[in-house]
Design an enzyme around this catalytic site. Sequence first.
Site, PDB file in Angstrom:
ATOM      1  N   HIS A 197     -31.664   1.352  41.317  1.00 62.19           N
ATOM      2  CA  HIS A 197     -31.932   0.518  42.491  1.00 62.19           C
ATOM      3  C   HIS A 197     -32.912   1.172  43.462  1.00 62.19           C
ATOM      4  O   HIS A 197     -33.462   0.499  44.329  1.00 62.19           O
ATOM      5  CB  HIS A 197     -30.623   0.130  43.202  1.00 62.19           C
ATOM      6  CG  HIS A 197     -29.927   1.245  43.915  1.00 62.19           C
ATOM      7  ND1 HIS A 197     -28.788   1.850  43.417  1.00 62.19           N
ATOM      8  CD2 HIS A 197     -30.183   1.863  45.091  1.00 62.19           C
ATOM      9  CE1 HIS A 197     -28.380   2.774  44.263  1.00 62.19           C
ATOM     10  NE2 HIS A 197     -29.219   2.807  45.287  1.00 62.19           N
ATOM     11  N   ASP A 234     -27.403   1.740  36.287  1.00 63.05           N
ATOM     12  CA  ASP A 234     -28.077   2.096  37.538  1.00 63.05           C
ATOM     13  C   ASP A 234     -28.717   3.481  37.470  1.00 63.05           C
ATOM     14  O   ASP A 234     -28.647   4.267  38.413  1.00 63.05           O
ATOM     15  CB  ASP A 234     -27.115   2.008  38.725  1.00 63.05           C
ATOM     16  CG  ASP A 234     -27.855   1.939  40.059  1.00 63.05           C
ATOM     17  OD1 ASP A 234     -29.008   1.479  40.072  1.00 63.05           O
ATOM     18  OD2 ASP A 234     -27.278   2.354  41.082  1.00 63.05           O
ATOM     19  N   SER A 294     -27.591   8.866  48.345  1.00 62.56           N
ATOM     20  CA  SER A 294     -27.673   7.947  47.216  1.00 62.56           C
ATOM     21  C   SER A 294     -28.908   8.280  46.383  1.00 62.56           C
ATOM     22  O   SER A 294     -30.013   8.392  46.897  1.00 62.56           O
ATOM     23  CB  SER A 294     -27.761   6.503  47.718  1.00 62.56           C
ATOM     24  OG  SER A 294     -27.828   5.605  46.643  1.00 62.56           O
TER      25      SER A 294
END
Length: 219
Positions: free
Chosen positions: A59, A89, A172
């Site tokens: 992402h 992901d 992240s």
Amino acid sequence: MEQIPKIIEKVSPALVSVVLIKPNKEIQEENQEKDGFVELETGSGFFISDSGLIATNRHVVFEVAGDYWVFWNNKKYFAEVLLRDPDNDVAVLKIKNQGKTPFIKLADSTKLQLGESVVAIGNVLGGLQKTVSSGIISGLSREIMAKDESYNKVFELKNMIQTDAAINPGNSGGPLLNLRGEAIGICTATISDYENIGFAIPSLFVSMAVAEIGAKTKK
């Protein structure tokens, strides 16, 4: 834990920031940069080989038509996206002409144990550089529903590592580490409205992605 500062010192040289860029003609006038490009989105990543391979979240590099720069060692490099794995992901990037890079060794995530101590770290540009948190593995083989904001779709992620180490926009895409400074996963998600529930993609999926790239290269 006394060893955390040593872990951070060990892995920090291998951390990068990943930035989506676009020509300023596509961006509103007030956001334009002098060099003709504007930075739009940022995420963390980390080197997984001395040849410039970088692991991050899919992402983070969701825009197929976009170009990406990697900021590392006070320089910026154009990044080629070698693989996007939307099911897990995971994304793998590569920068060139940088010489050998420091890297974080991938641990065997199939041997993780509940209660094992972990450290999460990220390196997003701006005020969230070197974002660090620590905790334990509080769950294994978790299944979660995640929302992909870029496509406004909800999808399932399986076999996730659950941790009470804080996962936030600052880390992240960065590594979730064991106390040997090895990456056991990629920090990726939290559950909204709950504290101390974060998730990471097991390093096994990163190894599988690298193997897939290698197989394609040999063809």
